[in-house]
Scaffold this motif. Sequence first.
Motif, PDB file in Angstrom:
ATOM      1  N   VAL A   1       0.870  -1.174   0.000  1.00 14.01           N
ATOM      2  CA  VAL A   1       0.000   0.000   0.000  1.00 14.01           C
ATOM      3  C   VAL A   1       0.908   1.227   0.000  1.00 14.01           C
ATOM      4  CG1 VAL A   1      -1.654   1.386   1.310  1.00 14.01           C
ATOM      5  CG2 VAL A   1      -1.946  -1.098   1.156  1.00 14.01           C
ATOM      6  N   VAL A   2       0.650   2.143  -0.929  1.00  9.20           N
ATOM      7  CA  VAL A   2       1.401   3.390  -1.038  1.00  9.20           C
ATOM      8  C   VAL A   2       0.403   4.529  -0.879  1.00  9.20           C
ATOM      9  CG1 VAL A   2       2.977   4.762  -2.446  1.00  9.20           C
ATOM     10  CG2 VAL A   2       2.942   2.262  -2.689  1.00  9.20           C
ATOM     11  N   SER A   3       0.470   5.208   0.254  1.00 11.75           N
ATOM     12  CA  SER A   3      -0.477   6.277   0.556  1.00 11.75           C
ATOM     13  C   SER A   3       0.282   7.593   0.710  1.00 11.75           C
ATOM     14  CB  SER A   3      -1.230   5.961   1.852  1.00 11.75           C
ATOM     15  OG  SER A   3      -2.050   7.047   2.241  1.00 11.75           O
ATOM     16  N   VAL A   4      -0.109   8.600  -0.070  1.00 17.96           N
ATOM     17  CA  VAL A   4       0.498   9.925   0.066  1.00 17.96           C
ATOM     18  C   VAL A   4      -0.593  10.929   0.417  1.00 17.96           C
ATOM     19  CG1 VAL A   4       2.414   9.465  -1.507  1.00 17.96           C
ATOM     20  CG2 VAL A   4       0.279  10.393  -2.421  1.00 17.96           C
ATOM     21  N   LYS A   5      -0.218  11.903   1.210  1.00 15.89           N
ATOM     22  CA  LYS A   5      -1.119  13.005   1.544  1.00 15.89           C
ATOM     23  C   LYS A   5      -0.423  14.289   1.117  1.00 15.89           C
ATOM     24  CE  LYS A   5      -3.710  10.813   5.300  1.00 15.89           C
ATOM     25  NZ  LYS A   5      -3.156   9.468   5.239  1.00 15.89           N
ATOM     26  N   LEU A   6      -1.019  14.979   0.153  1.00  9.42           N
ATOM     27  CA  LEU A   6      -0.388  16.119  -0.497  1.00  9.42           C
ATOM     28  C   LEU A   6      -1.202  17.389  -0.297  1.00  9.42           C
ATOM     29  CD1 LEU A   6       0.414  14.386  -3.913  1.00  9.42           C
ATOM     30  CD2 LEU A   6       1.917  14.572  -1.921  1.00  9.42           C
ATOM     31  N   ASP A   7      -0.495  18.507  -0.162  1.00 11.84           N
ATOM     32  CA  ASP A   7      -1.183  19.792  -0.057  1.00 11.84           C
ATOM     33  C   ASP A   7      -1.845  20.171  -1.375  1.00 11.84           C
ATOM     34  OD1 ASP A   7      -0.276  19.970   2.544  1.00 11.84           O
ATOM     35  OD2 ASP A   7       1.352  21.365   2.090  1.00 11.84           O
ATOM     36  N   HIS A   8      -1.190  19.813  -2.483  1.00 11.00           N
ATOM     37  CA  HIS A   8      -1.702  20.217  -3.794  1.00 11.00           C
ATOM     38  C   HIS A   8      -1.633  19.037  -4.773  1.00 11.00           C
ATOM     39  CE1 HIS A   8      -1.534  24.310  -2.263  1.00 11.00           C
ATOM     40  NE2 HIS A   8      -0.272  24.115  -1.940  1.00 11.00           N
ATOM     41  N   PRO A   9      -2.514  18.066  -4.632  1.00 12.03           N
ATOM     42  CA  PRO A   9      -2.490  16.932  -5.563  1.00 12.03           C
ATOM     43  C   PRO A   9      -2.911  17.347  -6.966  1.00 12.03           C
ATOM     44  CG  PRO A   9      -4.436  16.822  -4.171  1.00 12.03           C
ATOM     45  CD  PRO A   9      -3.609  17.954  -3.639  1.00 12.03           C
ATOM     46  N   GLU A  10      -2.262  16.748  -7.957  1.00  3.58           N
ATOM     47  CA  GLU A  10      -2.592  16.988  -9.357  1.00  3.58           C
ATOM     48  C   GLU A  10      -2.909  15.643 -10.003  1.00  3.58           C
ATOM     49  OE1 GLU A  10       0.777  18.898 -11.019  1.00  3.58           O
ATOM     50  OE2 GLU A  10       0.694  20.631  -9.675  1.00  3.58           O
ATOM     51  N   TYR A  11      -4.027  15.591 -10.704  1.00  2.00           N
ATOM     52  CA  TYR A  11      -4.464  14.328 -11.303  1.00  2.00           C
ATOM     53  C   TYR A  11      -4.479  14.442 -12.823  1.00  2.00           C
ATOM     54  CZ  TYR A  11      -6.063  13.382  -6.547  1.00  2.00           C
ATOM     55  OH  TYR A  11      -6.113  13.198  -5.191  1.00  2.00           O
ATOM     56  N   LEU A  12      -4.269  13.317 -13.469  1.00  2.00           N
ATOM     57  CA  LEU A  12      -4.353  13.223 -14.915  1.00  2.00           C
ATOM     58  C   LEU A  12      -5.666  12.541 -15.264  1.00  2.00           C
ATOM     59  CD1 LEU A  12      -0.695  12.030 -15.662  1.00  2.00           C
ATOM     60  CD2 LEU A  12      -1.583  14.361 -15.585  1.00  2.00           C
ATOM     61  N   GLY A  13      -6.528  13.226 -16.001  1.00  2.00           N
ATOM     62  CA  GLY A  13      -7.827  12.657 -16.350  1.00  2.00           C
ATOM     63  C   GLY A  13      -8.918  13.140 -15.422  1.00  2.00           C
ATOM     64  N   ALA A  14     -10.149  12.997 -15.889  1.00  2.00           N
ATOM     65  CA  ALA A  14     -11.291  13.529 -15.147  1.00  2.00           C
ATOM     66  C   ALA A  14     -11.691  12.669 -13.960  1.00  2.00           C
ATOM     67  CB  ALA A  14     -12.488  13.671 -16.098  1.00  2.00           C
ATOM     68  N   THR A  15     -11.268  11.410 -13.921  1.00  4.32           N
ATOM     69  CA  THR A  15     -11.711  10.501 -12.859  1.00  4.32           C
ATOM     70  C   THR A  15     -10.879  10.627 -11.588  1.00  4.32           C
ATOM     71  OG1 THR A  15     -10.305   8.709 -13.695  1.00  4.32           O
ATOM     72  CG2 THR A  15     -12.556   8.841 -14.550  1.00  4.32           C
ATOM     73  N   ARG A  16      -9.779  11.382 -11.624  1.00  5.20           N
ATOM     74  CA  ARG A  16      -8.922  11.594 -10.451  1.00  5.20           C
ATOM     75  C   ARG A  16      -8.383  10.261  -9.916  1.00  5.20           C
ATOM     76  NH1 ARG A  16      -9.804  16.666  -8.019  1.00  5.20           N
ATOM     77  NH2 ARG A  16      -9.394  15.843  -5.940  1.00  5.20           N
TER      78      ARG A  16
END
Length: 265
Positions: free
Chosen positions: A205-220
């Motif tokens: 399991v790889v879990s990150v908590k980010l102040d400013h997450p950026e996603y590729l694609g509309a489904t996040r």
Amino acid sequence: MPNVLSSRLTAEVRHGGTRRVQEYARGVAAARPVATGPTTGSGTVIAFWPDAELFETTRCSFAVLAERFRQVSFLNRGLGISLTDERPAGGARAVSFRFPDGVRDFVAALHAETGTFLPPDVIGFEHEDPRMAGTMEVALLWSGSHPERVRGFTNSRATRQGGTHVDGFRDGVAAAVTAYARERGLPAGDDAPRAARIGDGLTAVVSVKLDHPEYLGATRELLGNTEVRGCVGEAVREHLGRWFEEQPQRAAQIVDRILRTDHRD
């Protein structure tokens, strides 16, 4: 979000010995907060009614909610969540979740689904890196020969398509395995062992908590923050490499199996 998607919502806040309630109708406050009397303790209670004009059904699934709350509890170490369904005619049903070891417990639960033996050593660590403006929590183990099971999450949301955090994890594992092999004169070859071979029997399991997450694609579902890959990769290599040094017998078993499998292919 529930406020926007609800036909009605009430928010009850207990703070400073006072209980205050505010009601909303389809996202708009129906009135100012009202003090309804003294109270002990503190906390917030949200009650909402899904808007039938927005949803095909407004009937909540106990099973779906229970699984989601279980997942959130895994991803937030020590967080307790209780769910009670008062709809059944035969009486209420309830479940509670709390996992003191966080993603380590998550990995153990995922591994249990494979039906193979659970080793006593789930490898895990937490790390904060200002370069990615966030934190990471990683846990993994090798056991058996089941296909790789790596789950990625960003801010407690599943990223089913992976992303830079999962890519960084795989980079770090490959680097740690290769470094261990070369330091001991094992036949690691010129390139890192292939990810498919490293993943044999791997649960993570790889879990990150980010102040400013950026996603590729509309489904996040695909994390795109470029700096995350290097940060996670470095941390995984460092912590896994240290674990290899502290657990030489298990490390030798894991790395030898990976290299022998890779060599046969």
